[in-house]
Write an enzyme that holds these catalytic residues in place. Structure first.
Site, mmCIF file in Angstrom:
data_model
loop_
_atom_site.group_PDB
_atom_site.id
_atom_site.type_symbol
_atom_site.label_atom_id
_atom_site.label_comp_id
_atom_site.label_asym_id
_atom_site.label_seq_id
_atom_site.Cartn_x
_atom_site.Cartn_y
_atom_site.Cartn_z
ATOM 1 N N HIS A 238 0.525 2.988 -6.041
ATOM 2 C CA HIS A 238 -0.114 3.098 -4.726
ATOM 3 C C HIS A 238 -1.174 4.212 -4.653
ATOM 4 C CE1 HIS A 238 3.149 0.574 -3.106
ATOM 5 N NE2 HIS A 238 4.017 1.395 -3.671
HETATM 6 O O1 RIB Z 1 4.608 3.040 0.538
HETATM 7 C C1 RIB Z 1 4.084 3.706 -0.588
HETATM 8 C C2 RIB Z 1 3.802 5.136 -0.267
HETATM 9 O O2 RIB Z 1 5.020 5.796 0.106
HETATM 10 C C3 RIB Z 1 3.268 5.928 -1.482
HETATM 11 O O3 RIB Z 1 2.423 6.947 -1.031
HETATM 12 C C4 RIB Z 1 4.512 6.521 -2.071
HETATM 13 O O4 RIB Z 1 4.259 7.731 -2.777
HETATM 14 C C5 RIB Z 1 5.302 6.830 -0.830
HETATM 15 O O5 RIB Z 1 4.829 8.082 -0.303
#
Ligand code: RIB
Ligand code: CA
Length: 308
Positions: A238
């Site tokens: 992500h």
């Molecule tokens: O949903 C994904 C996000 O939530 C990413 O930033 C992961 O690191 C968590 O913080």
């Protein structure tokens, strides 16, 4: 370009920080830790571990808010492990936390730097950024752009059927940030769920030098949960998508739309209600990313990690 990374490391946050530190196009003015994936003491510890791994103890790490504005903290050890950086065995950090609360660092830095010259890159719950905007409304026009990882439209949610984790943990903070009138790029699950690790991609990390080996350990750990949950070949990386968008925006596509945050309903708390099809006359407040060239993303990421 000058950036401040606001983060809750988290293996994917850690890779995002490494990508930024490995890229000469980017000057990281500082890192602000927030409670999210794991509690604040661990996110503040993990951010320093990453700076030391990259040989960048010159980058100040400030601890910020240890809980959301109006809710109990929700963490994600089930995804990231107890330390938040499970998957690689790294020593406790030697570098100290920088003096001063992260919110004060955000405010002071934005007031000191030329107007519009700093990009904020939130990678976790938006508590620090929202608190800074509430405490010092004068900084809003001084922020060049906010590029954040959070939310979802077609991918809907990951922590609940309706919401993505970062927005879910502190929806009131997200409402403040999305309503601040600051130029905003949102990198949601719709994009990050297409940036999946695979065996070949992890192998490429593993052969990308000392730091690459650590990254492969983290992604190997991080992906076990998502592979089980989604039945996918790998895990979505992500947060590095935020830094990749800064470096090569052409790898991404999106739309300028209105995005509102649900804060009242227990069922859909934290939902990012994106008017993707323009069916309302709500004002556009975000560039909402819908797709990424995954091959190009991983090529960029691997090449930069190999430089560390
Ligand atoms: O949903 C994904 C996000 O939530 C990413 O930033 C992961 O690191 C968590 O913080
Ligand atoms: Ca994160």
């Amino acid at each position: 370009m000058k950036i401040i990374i606001d983060t809750d490391p988290g293996q994917d946050d850690a890779v995002a920080i490494l990508l930024a530190l490995a890229s000469p196009e980017i000057e990281v003015l500082g890192i602000t830790a927030v409670a999210g994936n794991v509690p604040l003491d661990l996110t503040a510890r993990n951010a320093r571990i990453v700076c030391e791994l990259a040989g960048r103890t010159d980058v100040p790490v400030h601890a910020g808010c240890d809980r959301p504005l109006a809710r109990d903290l929700v963490t994600a050890e089930h995804v990231h492990g107890k330390t938040g950086l499970d998957g690689a065995d790294l020593p406790d950090p030697q570098m100290p936390l920088a003096e001063g609360h992260a919110v004060d660092f955000l405010i002071e830095t934005l007031r000191a730097e030329p107007e519009g010259s700093v990009t904020l890159c939130p990678l976790g719950p938006l508590t620090n950024v929202a608190t800074a905007l509430q405490r010092a409304p004068d900084i809003a026009p001084r922020i060049g752009r906010i590029v954040l990882m959070g939310g979802a439209y077609f991918e809907v949610g990951n922590i609940t059927p309706a919401a993505e984790f970062n927005i879910y943990v502190d929806p009131e903070a997200a409402k403040i940030v999305f309503g601040a009138g600051v130029p905003l790029t949102v990198v949601p699950l719709d994009a990050t769920h297409k940036a999946l690790t695979t065996r070949a991609r992890n192998d490429a990390f593993r052969t990308a030098g000392r730091v690459g080996e650590v990254v492969a350990g983290w992604t190997g750990f991080f992906e076990r949960y998502d592979k089980e949950k989604y039945g996918s070949e790998g895990a979505p990386l992500h947060d590095p998508c935020v830094i990749a968008w800064l470096l090569k925006p052409e790898l991404f596509t999106g739309r300028d739309v209105n995005v509102e945050i649900e804060v009242d309903s227990p069922l859909t708390r934290g939902m990012t209600v994106a008017d993707w099809w323009g069916v309302t006359d709500r004002p556009v407040n975000a560039t909402f990313i819908g797709d990424v060239d995954a091959e190009g993303f991983f090529a960029l990421l691997t090449e930069r990690i190999a430089r560390l």
